[in-house]
Design an enzyme around this catalytic site. Structure first.
Site, PDB file in Angstrom:
ATOM      1  N   ASN A  82       0.696  -1.171   0.048  1.00  0.00           N
ATOM      2  CA  ASN A  82      -0.020  -0.078  -0.110  1.00  0.00           C
ATOM      3  C   ASN A  82       0.976   1.224   0.082  1.00  0.00           C
ATOM      4  O   ASN A  82       1.995   1.214  -0.231  1.00  0.00           O
ATOM      5  CB  ASN A  82      -1.042   0.162   1.145  1.00  0.00           C
ATOM      6  CG  ASN A  82      -2.243   0.552   0.870  1.00  0.00           C
ATOM      7  OD1 ASN A  82      -2.377   1.734   0.305  1.00  0.00           O
ATOM      8  ND2 ASN A  82      -3.320  -0.053   1.344  1.00  0.00           N
ATOM      9  N   HIS A 112      24.155   2.153  12.685  1.00  0.00           N
ATOM     10  CA  HIS A 112      25.031   3.023  12.739  1.00  0.00           C
ATOM     11  C   HIS A 112      25.967   2.588  13.893  1.00  0.00           C
ATOM     12  O   HIS A 112      25.368   2.171  15.027  1.00  0.00           O
ATOM     13  CB  HIS A 112      24.695   4.512  12.723  1.00  0.00           C
ATOM     14  CG  HIS A 112      23.965   4.918  11.646  1.00  0.00           C
ATOM     15  ND1 HIS A 112      24.578   5.222  10.517  1.00  0.00           N
ATOM     16  CD2 HIS A 112      22.461   5.232  11.551  1.00  0.00           C
ATOM     17  CE1 HIS A 112      23.614   5.724   9.638  1.00  0.00           C
ATOM     18  NE2 HIS A 112      22.226   5.467  10.096  1.00  0.00           N
ATOM     19  N   LYS A 163      13.109  -8.118  16.685  1.00  0.00           N
ATOM     20  CA  LYS A 163      13.858  -9.440  17.083  1.00  0.00           C
ATOM     21  C   LYS A 163      12.933 -10.616  15.802  1.00  0.00           C
ATOM     22  O   LYS A 163      11.922 -10.431  15.399  1.00  0.00           O
ATOM     23  CB  LYS A 163      13.921  -9.831  18.398  1.00  0.00           C
ATOM     24  CG  LYS A 163      12.598 -10.406  18.894  1.00  0.00           C
ATOM     25  CD  LYS A 163      12.692 -10.906  20.342  1.00  0.00           C
ATOM     26  CE  LYS A 163      11.461 -11.073  21.129  1.00  0.00           C
ATOM     27  NZ  LYS A 163      11.647 -11.895  22.349  1.00  0.00           N
ATOM     28  N   LYS A 180      -0.493 -14.240  19.553  1.00  0.00           N
ATOM     29  CA  LYS A 180      -1.471 -15.286  19.260  1.00  0.00           C
ATOM     30  C   LYS A 180      -0.591 -16.275  18.103  1.00  0.00           C
ATOM     31  O   LYS A 180       0.171 -15.737  17.474  1.00  0.00           O
ATOM     32  CB  LYS A 180      -2.657 -14.656  18.340  1.00  0.00           C
ATOM     33  CG  LYS A 180      -3.710 -15.759  18.124  1.00  0.00           C
ATOM     34  CD  LYS A 180      -4.942 -15.175  17.427  1.00  0.00           C
ATOM     35  CE  LYS A 180      -6.055 -16.160  17.293  1.00  0.00           C
ATOM     36  NZ  LYS A 180      -7.165 -15.732  16.522  1.00  0.00           N
TER      37      LYS A 180
END
Length: 192
Positions: A82, A112, A163, A180
């Protein structure tokens, strides 16, 4: 590794002011301008297919797209994005088949140095992003450097994915966590 480009995509320190990299960035800016100004969706698709590192045959992206290089982006078959997608690809960004990306999403591979002297020197590095098949990102999802996601992952609107996660999960929050598990359906085997 001899070139700054090779160092960059491998995730090592590199100099973004390198002439080869600046030339690649300038070409990317030309492609972005052409893509974002093009009103015809089929022509936008053709631009992406000739520009990205690899794509499937069927993809659709709305305008407002930003990237560093574009050539380090790899998307699979049936990719949809989108409005206002940002993909900063100093390292490869790889997304599998059947991806749906909501508006204002970001996939960010640059990093960085934490040390201020190193950071002020201008050197950078990055980490790749790898996402499996059937990914759905709600509006405003951010995926950070080094993240790997499995197949069938859903990221709720506004999630900040810091992560890696495996298959069949719904992620939400900042930082994103599993809220979930998606049940795996058994495929029926019909007898003929």
């Amino acid at each position: 590794m001899t070139s700054e480009y090779q160092k960059m995509i491998a995730g090592h320190y590199y100099s973004p002011g390198d002439p080869e990299l600046r030339q690649l960035v300038q070409e990317s800016r030309r492609q972005q301008y052409a893509f974002n100004q093009e009103q015809d969706a089929k022509k936008r698709t053709a631009i992406i297919q000739s520009w990205f590192g690899s794509t499937g045959q069927h993809l659709h992206m709305e305008t407002g797209f930003c990237t560093d290089y574009g050539i380090n982006i790899h998307v699979g078959e049936s990719f949809y994005a989108n409005w206002n997608l940002t993909m900063l690809d100093v390292c490869p960004i790889t997304i599998g088949n059947n991806a749906m990306i909501g508006p204002n999403c970001q996939f960010l591979t640059p990093l960085h140095p934490l040390d201020p002297e190193e950071r002020n020197s201008g050197i950078e590095y990055g980490a790749p992003i790898t996402i499996g098949d059937n990914f759905w990102a709600g509006g405003g999802v951010t995926v950070l450097p080094g993240v790997t996601l499995g197949d069938n992952v859903v990221a709720g609107a506004g999630a900040v994915i810091t992560k890696s996660f495996g298959d069949n999960v719904v992620l939400a929050g900042n930082p994103a966590r599993v809220i979930k598990t998606i049940p795996v359906k058994e495929k029926s085997h019909k007898k003929i």
